[in-house]
Motif scaffolding. Structure first.
Motif, PDB file in Angstrom:
ATOM      1  N   MET A  34       0.808  -1.115  -0.112  1.00  0.00           N
ATOM      2  CA  MET A  34      -0.008  -0.129   0.180  1.00  0.00           C
ATOM      3  C   MET A  34       0.985   1.203   0.087  1.00  0.00           C
ATOM      4  O   MET A  34       0.383   2.369  -0.078  1.00  0.00           O
ATOM      5  CB  MET A  34      -0.686   0.140   1.330  1.00  0.00           C
ATOM      6  CG  MET A  34      -1.966  -1.120   1.169  1.00  0.00           C
ATOM      7  SD  MET A  34      -3.241  -0.941   2.503  1.00  0.00           S
ATOM      8  CE  MET A  34      -4.342  -2.122   2.217  1.00  0.00           C
ATOM      9  N   GLY A  35       2.287   1.154   0.219  1.00  0.00           N
ATOM     10  CA  GLY A  35       2.951   2.137   0.257  1.00  0.00           C
ATOM     11  C   GLY A  35       3.000   2.802   1.455  1.00  0.00           C
ATOM     12  O   GLY A  35       2.648   2.537   2.679  1.00  0.00           O
ATOM     13  N   THR A  36       4.314   3.724   1.813  1.00  0.00           N
ATOM     14  CA  THR A  36       4.409   4.229   3.001  1.00  0.00           C
ATOM     15  C   THR A  36       3.609   5.674   3.344  1.00  0.00           C
ATOM     16  O   THR A  36       3.880   6.291   4.500  1.00  0.00           O
ATOM     17  CB  THR A  36       6.036   4.700   3.190  1.00  0.00           C
ATOM     18  OG1 THR A  36       6.510   5.443   2.082  1.00  0.00           O
ATOM     19  CG2 THR A  36       6.744   3.403   2.993  1.00  0.00           C
ATOM     20  N   SER A  37       2.952   6.183   2.281  1.00  0.00           N
ATOM     21  CA  SER A  37       2.452   7.532   2.523  1.00  0.00           C
ATOM     22  C   SER A  37       1.498   7.414   3.630  1.00  0.00           C
ATOM     23  O   SER A  37       0.728   6.266   3.876  1.00  0.00           O
ATOM     24  CB  SER A  37       1.590   8.036   1.340  1.00  0.00           C
ATOM     25  OG  SER A  37       0.732   8.908   1.759  1.00  0.00           O
ATOM     26  N   SER A  38       1.086   8.486   4.400  1.00  0.00           N
ATOM     27  CA  SER A  38       0.220   8.464   5.584  1.00  0.00           C
ATOM     28  C   SER A  38      -1.172   8.482   4.867  1.00  0.00           C
ATOM     29  O   SER A  38      -2.217   8.105   5.544  1.00  0.00           O
ATOM     30  CB  SER A  38       0.241   9.717   6.488  1.00  0.00           C
ATOM     31  OG  SER A  38       0.292  10.621   5.846  1.00  0.00           O
ATOM     32  N   ASN A  39      -1.298   8.893   3.808  1.00  0.00           N
ATOM     33  CA  ASN A  39      -2.637   8.729   3.096  1.00  0.00           C
ATOM     34  C   ASN A  39      -2.799   7.545   2.171  1.00  0.00           C
ATOM     35  O   ASN A  39      -2.308   7.447   1.131  1.00  0.00           O
ATOM     36  CB  ASN A  39      -2.793  10.196   1.912  1.00  0.00           C
ATOM     37  CG  ASN A  39      -4.436  10.382   1.558  1.00  0.00           C
ATOM     38  OD1 ASN A  39      -4.826   9.335   1.372  1.00  0.00           O
ATOM     39  ND2 ASN A  39      -4.570  11.293   0.841  1.00  0.00           N
ATOM     40  N   LYS A  40      -3.560   6.594   2.682  1.00  0.00           N
ATOM     41  CA  LYS A  40      -3.614   5.370   1.917  1.00  0.00           C
ATOM     42  C   LYS A  40      -5.056   5.251   1.183  1.00  0.00           C
ATOM     43  O   LYS A  40      -5.460   4.069   1.236  1.00  0.00           O
ATOM     44  CB  LYS A  40      -3.240   4.084   2.763  1.00  0.00           C
ATOM     45  CG  LYS A  40      -1.846   3.951   3.251  1.00  0.00           C
ATOM     46  CD  LYS A  40      -1.481   2.875   4.069  1.00  0.00           C
ATOM     47  CE  LYS A  40      -0.292   3.142   5.072  1.00  0.00           C
ATOM     48  NZ  LYS A  40       0.929   2.965   4.027  1.00  0.00           N
ATOM     49  N   THR A  41      -5.736   6.250   1.029  1.00  0.00           N
ATOM     50  CA  THR A  41      -7.196   6.203   0.645  1.00  0.00           C
ATOM     51  C   THR A  41      -7.390   5.169  -0.823  1.00  0.00           C
ATOM     52  O   THR A  41      -8.127   4.156  -0.524  1.00  0.00           O
ATOM     53  CB  THR A  41      -7.597   7.340   0.196  1.00  0.00           C
ATOM     54  OG1 THR A  41      -7.518   8.244   1.558  1.00  0.00           O
ATOM     55  CG2 THR A  41      -9.241   7.372  -0.081  1.00  0.00           C
TER      56      THR A  41
END
Length: 460
Positions: free
Chosen positions: A238-245
């Protein structure tokens, strides 16, 4: 100590203010200092059912000579002068019982509320406030027709899919059945006029309950809860970004056999910490949803304005291309800590629930989005509020659609009860919103979970 503080404030103003400013240190007033009494009402129409109430709110102003400080534009020197200033008096500084609200016959309103079962629809009543010899403006309230509320009560089964990250990567979490039941009860109460005095509240007769049987017909160990433990690999992807929308939405669709239950049997709600960002409205950071997109061919597509619909006789799992077609995703932080994501605009599950069933936002800070009637949600009995008033339950409506920064625009004040208002009690739907919601339930196949009792019996 008091005088030291006054001197400090005065020096601070002298050293910092460019424009003329005044300051009032003592707000204790006597009745003879009152200069104006303003009366505002919750709304302009009232349902005569004896349950809905019209609340009236008084605003008392006083005038006093105060010191004003500024900087001379020509000499650039600071100065202080005495001027007369009018100010809003805090409620606790007004003598108890001094200001009362009256009806047109001179009767005092108990606690400032009016309700009726006897006034004839179409009747226009007048109300005013009075303190001593001073009277406020007079407000006209119209008694509206009693709505047709002979709807058959329907029960909508709900399943919460709780998407839990791996404990080795992020903090795990869980929600109790009791908490989820409380959330649904609050929505049901708001939709059914159980917890509001809103003078135009409607009763949708729609109840939301946790499912007790899963999609295989097996009794659920915990009603309404489907726990999805995300693997480390999937969570990393899903990745490391805090925004996983978007990654969360894609994950739900990929795991559809576990996470998208038959829309003809369940309303799906996915809970996840999909973002840690914030916004004023909260609509993107608190929840992700789509309104109804299909309507049965028996009905005219324009019968529910404001929705982009196409005709379709049914809507099944095979038709799902995005999970938001048959449910909505809620940020767990918003649900568990309502102020965490939106700040002063506290989150309520009733908001995305209403939008899911075709109720539109009332916000109209962008006036070009208003329809031809000057209404943002196609419900005449709701206000499209002036965005500048959002951080309070007491709002104003821009009556002529002028830009909100025009100080001369006429305003009509009201109280925010509606679940679609920003910063609101969020405890009601209006009568016209209820009518719209019931039309969606009848006409839109993707919202037909209530037609099956599978979720409560485990069989057809």
């Amino acid at each position: 100590m008091r005088y030291i503080i006054v001197i400090f404030v005065t020096l601070l103003m002298l050293s910092s203010c460019e424009k003329e400013e005044s300051i009032i240190h003592d707000l204790n007033i006597s009745p003879d200092e009152i200069s104006k009494i303003e009366l505002r009402a919750d709304h302009k129409t009232l349902v005569p059912n004896g349950v809905s109430k019209m609340g009236f709110h008084t605003f008392v102003y006083a005038k006093r000579n105060v010191m004003s400080y500024g900087r001379d534009e020509e000499t650039d020197e600071f100065y202080g002068k005495e001027i007369e200033e009018e100010f809003l008096v805090p409620d606790d500084q007004i003598p108890a019982g001094y200001v009362k609200v009256y009806d047109q016959n001179g009767n005092v309103l108990e606690d400032g509320y009016y309700a009726t079962t006897s006034d004839v629809p179409g009747t226009v009543l007048q109300f005013y406030a009075k303190g001593g010899n001073m009277e406020s403006n007079r407000l006209e309230i119209t008694i509206r027709e009693l709505p047709e509320e002979d709807y058959e009560e329907i029960v909508i089964p709900v399943v919460f899919h709780i998407l839990v990250p791996p404990a080795t990567v992020a903090p795990a979490y869980d929600l109790s059945v009791e908490f989820l039941e409380e959330q649904l009860q609050r929505v049901s109460d708001a939709f059914n006029r159980k917890i509001t005095t809103d003078p135009n509240a409607g009763n949708a007769k729609v109840v939301f309950k946790l499912a007790t049987y899963d999609q295989n017909g097996l009794k659920m160990q915990e009603p309404g809860k489907n726990i999805e433990n995300i693997s480390t690999t999937d969570f990393t992807n899903m990745g490391t970004s805090s925004n996983k929308t978007k990654p969360y939405l894609s994950y739900i669709l990929t795991k559809w056999k576990r996470l998208i239950w038959d829309p003809n049997k369940y309303l799906n709600i996915w809970l996840a910490k999909f973002t840690s960002s914030t916004s004023v409205t909260g609509t993107s950071t608190s929840y992700q949803m789509w309104p109804p997109m299909v309507m049965h061919p028996d009905y005219d597509l324009t019968s529910i304005p404001g929705l982009d619909l196409e005709h379709k006789e049914s809507f099944t799992l095979d038709d799902v291309e995005d999970c938001r077609e048959v449910g909505f995703m809620v940020n767990l932080d918003a649900l568990y800590t309502p102020t965490a994501v939106q700040g002063s605009n506290e989150f309520s599950l009733a908001t995305p629930m209403a939008e899911y069933f075709g109720i539109l936002q009332t916000r109209c800070d962008m006036y070009e989005y208003l329809n031809e009637d000057g209404d943002s949600d196609y419900c005449p009995d709701t206000y499209s509020f002036d965005y500048g008033f959002y951080p309070s339950v007491f709002k104003a409506n821009n009556l002529d659609g002028q830009p909100e920064n025009d100080p001369t625009r006429p305003l009509e004040y009201f109280t925010s009860f509606n679940v679609m208002d920003m910063y609101s009690y969020k405890n009601s739907l209006s009568i016209d919103q209820v009518k719209r919601l019931r039309m969606v339930l009848q006409q839109c196949p993707s919202r037909w979970a209530y037609k099956s009792d599978w979720a409560f019996t485990g069989g057809n």
